[in-house]
Enzyme design. Structure first.
Site, PDB file in Angstrom:
ATOM      1  N   CYS A  14     -38.670  56.944  33.685  1.00 42.12           N
ATOM      2  CA  CYS A  14     -37.710  56.828  32.699  1.00 42.12           C
ATOM      3  C   CYS A  14     -36.822  58.318  32.623  1.00 42.12           C
ATOM      4  CB  CYS A  14     -37.857  56.476  31.351  1.00 42.12           C
ATOM      5  SG  CYS A  14     -38.692  57.703  30.470  1.00 42.12           S
ATOM      6  N   CYS A  17     -38.654  61.101  31.588  1.00 48.54           N
ATOM      7  CA  CYS A  17     -39.539  61.783  32.607  1.00 48.54           C
ATOM      8  C   CYS A  17     -38.723  62.935  33.579  1.00 48.54           C
ATOM      9  CB  CYS A  17     -40.235  60.932  33.577  1.00 48.54           C
ATOM     10  SG  CYS A  17     -41.249  59.669  32.884  1.00 48.54           S
ATOM     11  N   ASP A 424      -0.009  71.350  51.644  1.00 47.31           N
ATOM     12  CA  ASP A 424       0.448  72.152  52.615  1.00 47.31           C
ATOM     13  C   ASP A 424       0.868  71.388  53.711  1.00 47.31           C
ATOM     14  OD1 ASP A 424       0.378  74.785  54.067  1.00 47.31           O
ATOM     15  OD2 ASP A 424      -1.264  73.927  55.323  1.00 47.31           O
ATOM     16  N   ASP A 623      -5.738  73.492  54.644  1.00 46.40           N
ATOM     17  CA  ASP A 623      -7.042  73.490  55.731  1.00 46.40           C
ATOM     18  C   ASP A 623      -8.199  74.210  55.398  1.00 46.40           C
ATOM     19  OD1 ASP A 623      -6.599  76.154  55.462  1.00 46.40           O
ATOM     20  OD2 ASP A 623      -5.421  76.019  57.725  1.00 46.40           O
ATOM     21  N   ASP A 627      -5.511  78.425  53.131  1.00 49.77           N
ATOM     22  CA  ASP A 627      -5.211  78.424  51.688  1.00 49.77           C
ATOM     23  C   ASP A 627      -6.044  78.468  51.004  1.00 49.77           C
ATOM     24  OD1 ASP A 627      -2.385  77.083  52.661  1.00 49.77           O
ATOM     25  OD2 ASP A 627      -3.553  75.495  53.572  1.00 49.77           O
TER      26      ASP A 627
END
Length: 733
Positions: A14, A17, A424, A623, A627
């Site tokens: 669960c 745990c 861009d 890219d 940038d």
């Protein structure tokens, strides 16, 4: 040097745990961070190998009753085998529990007057507890020794109380009959609690396996064996034995086992599973091939460059695994609740029992016991623990299937809030493969001028420089040896050759050289701008020698992508280093109203900062390298590329194909995934908020309703399964 890895965790039952394992590993010296994904049964650990080793971490996890798979080479196989064994054992336990529980139910409800009825039920219940429910008691005992508690504790407590109370009444019914009360037994409750909880676990395991199908599909792309070439022989070896520089033979129809360079032969390779591009790519000597892609026609021999965890495919798998294992900000709240959930439930159960006894005395003892047991059983930390990770796993996995790589839960949650996208131009809106379409030489195009230009452009990594380089090389021009080179970011370059300065760049850069554009250059500039072409100026000292028109076609899906974003109320902006006329023409073609031309990298960052100051949640699409400033400033950074060309480490989201339509798809996927998380958390919380008071008997004074523990266990099992099934809706939609 810090190391990061994702490892399978065994024996978790669960969310509590998961918290126990996570807290234990985080407490270890040398561990920087640890995050457990309960839905995937994995833990992502960042640690210092010089301070602590994986075997040491494994030993610490084992000390609290769980286990780690640390064999990184074969961990997928080990985890898969462990899951299969666990599922098979769980299935057997479910079958045994139900085969025995049904007769117990019949004996308790229909054949209750059969002589020795209680003894028969006791005998049938014992195998359920000792075999089917064995793991609940073992794990509960381990948790008790560590001074913690989890769902196993609740099940163990509730079934033990019901069974021991029934056993006492079976052996010594006179204790109650002497007081004028009936000696009730609740063997059916003990048996059915285990039967329902195990059935819920079985259904949960099946559903959870479906949430990980995307990552399993990615892992399945890599073959298990390869044909290694030794001298003139081909020997089939396991993939784990391959090393860099091994020569490997690939036949038609086979998956390529490693990243490498073709050294002999040629073929067409289907790279769609990595790059998303459907058209097979021709491969010949010197070309790069990637693990997991499929060789189609010919056969070839490759020289391995990256093997095992170093391949592009392995990096993608690792990225998706880490993303699926990351935690959304809301999960921190859930984790805090889960850590105190079980103690609170046990306290409520005790209070429930006491209140019933205070209200009704010994005559209400049965009601008190049933209500206390029902509280223990109906409470479900699993639903809370599964709410966020199952939705994340399905959403991030579905993204990977669609070639959208989302770095983590934080990126996913931020992406759905985006109301402004900055694009861009080059490589994002355009194909990213510019070429020279027109040239106007103002002076004579002598060999020296062209050779100096080629030498200058070869040292630049700008896409437009590459276009001019390819153009000049195609004409057979050879570069000169230049004396110096200087790149002026976002504007152009300057070189010195034989004491003369040569320059190449944008119009604004050309104007800084104090040149005057001749009439024919002005005319060409005007005409080429209207044709959406980028224009590069080349000169010597203060003289203009040539202008180049470079075309980079718009992607076929760019217009549709922009329209889709605008329809969804997302503002679209375009940034470009092109001149204003060219930028405006491209903007009109795409339907983009917000355009900024002649920008440098710093200008892009400032532009995004200004949008954020206006209250915009900004996603920057570029890219991932040129940038980087703008991407770092944006609320969500998105890199576009084709397979290996992408900057995975830079961006929060990576679109692996050149199709810009992936952008609105990624935003929509994010919105749907976050909506699912909120739905799951709502139902998980509301289930416990409503279920626990009903189990405590709050409706008894109103309509006499008292929840039987076996139906409480059925409700608990259903709550966990419903959360997982709700998450799976995204997978099949």
């Amino acid at each position: 040097m810090m190391k990061k890895c994702t490892l399978p965790v065994l024996e978790m039952s669960c969310a509590v745990c998961a918290n126990n394992v996570e807290n234990k590993v985080n407490s270890l010296s040398g561990v920087t961070s640890a995050s457990v994904n309960f839905a995937a049964n994995t833990i992502t650990i960042e640690y210092d190998p010089e301070q602590i080793t994986l075997p040491q971490i494994k030993a610490e996890v084992q000390s609290i009753g769980y286990d780690l798979v640390i064999d990184e080479e074969n961990q997928e196989d080990i985890q898969e085998e462990a899951q299969k064994s666990h599922y098979a054992l769980l299935k057997r336990k479910v079958i045994v529990a139900w085969i025995l529980s049904i007769p117990i139910m019949l004996l308790s409800m229909i054949f209750m007057h059969i002589p020795g009825n209680e003894w028969i039920m006791m005998v049938l219940t014992l195998p359920i507890l000792l075999y089917s429910g064995q793991s609940f008691y073992i794990h509960a005992w381990k948790q008790t020794k560590q001074h913690t508690a989890n769902m196993d504790t609740l099940v163990a407590l509730s079934t033990s109380i019901a069974f021991l109370f029934s056993l006492f009444n079976t052996i010594y019914p006179q204790f109650w009959t002497n007081q004028g009360m009936e000696a009730h037994v609740y063997y059916e409750a003990a048996g059915m609690i285990i039967a329902f909880v195990l059935l819920g676990k079985l259904m949960e395991e099946r559903a959870k396996n479906s949430t990980t199908s995307a990552i399993k599909g990615l892992m399945g792309l890599q073959p298990k064996t390869a044909r290694k070439v030794i001298e003139t022989e081909e020997i089939e070896v396991p993939i784990g034995q391959l090393q860099p520089n091994d020569k490997i033979s690939v036949r038609p129809g086979e998956k390529i086992p490693v990243d490498g360079i073709v050294i002999e032969g040629n073929s067409y390779v289907d790279e769609s599973m990595i790059s998303g591009e459907a058209i097979p790519v021709k491969k010949q000597s010197g070309d790069r091939v990637l693990a997991g892609t499929i060789n189609q026609r010919g056969s070839f021999i490759l020289n391995a460059t990256q093997v095992g965890s170093s391949t592009v495919l392995a990096q993608i798998v690792r990225m998706v695994q880490e993303a699926q294992g990351s935690k959304a900000p809301v999960q921190k709240v859930v984790d805090r609740i889960s850590s105190i959930f079980v103690p609170i439930v046990i306290s409520i159960s005790i209070i429930t029992f006491i209140v019933w006894i205070i209200i009704g005395g010994n005559h209400y003892f049965s009601y008190a016991l049933l209500s206390a047991v029902s509280v223990l059983v109906i409470a479900c930390p699993c639903a809370l623990g599964l709410a966020t990770p199952t939705a994340l796993m399905v959403g991030i996995g579905k993204g990977a299937e669609r070639h959208i790589l989302i770095k983590d839960a934080f990126a996913l949650e931020n992406l759905c809030k985006v109301n402004c996208v900055v694009l861009d131009k080059t490589g994002t809106l355009t194909e990213g493969h510019p070429s020279v379409s027109d040239v106007l030489w103002i002076t004579d195009s002598d060999q020296t001028s062209q050779s100096v230009l080629l030498a200058a452009e070869q040292k630049s990594e700008h896409p437009l420089a590459i276009a001019i380089t390819e153009y000049l090389k195609g004409k057979g021009v050879a570069p000169e040896e230049i004396n110096s080179f200087e790149s002026i970011t976002g504007k152009g370059i300057e070189v010195v050759f034989k004491d003369s300065k040569y320059w190449v760049g944008s119009l604004s850069f050309a104007q800084t050289q104090q040149i005057q554009l001749p009439e024919k250059a002005l005319q060409k500039t005007e005409m080429w701008s209207k044709e959406n072409k980028s224009i590069i100026y080349y000169g010597k000292e203060s003289s203009l020698m040539a202008i180049f028109a470079i075309t980079d076609p718009l992607k076929p899906t760019s217009v549709q992508a922009v329209q889709t974003l605008e329809k969804r109320g997302i503002e679209v902006h375009m940034l470009t280093g092109d001149g204003n006329k060219t930028a405006q023409m491209i903007g009109r073609t795409l339907g983009i109203k917000h355009i900024k031309a002649e920008v440098m990298p710093t200008d892009k960052e400032i532009y995004i900062q200004n949008l954020q100051q206006k209250g915009k949640i900004v996603a920057m699409v570029g890219d991932g390298i040129n940038d980087s400033q703008a991407l770092a400033r944006a609320d969500v950074s998105i890199a576009m590329g084709k397979g290996t060309d992408i900057a995975m480490d830079v961006a929060m989201v990576t679109l692996m194909t050149s199709d810009l339509l992936l952008l609105p798809q990624a935003i929509k996927l994010s919105q749907r995934t976050v909506r699912l998380i909120h739905q799951n958390l709502f139902w998980a919380f509301i289930y416990n908020v409503i279920g626990i008071p009903i189990a405590a008997g709050i409706l008894f004074p109103i309509n006499g309703l008292l929840l039987n523990p076996m139906w409480a266990s059925a409700a608990m099992a259903f709550s966990s399964v419903s959360v997982v099934l709700n998450s799976l809706r995204l997978k099949y939609s």
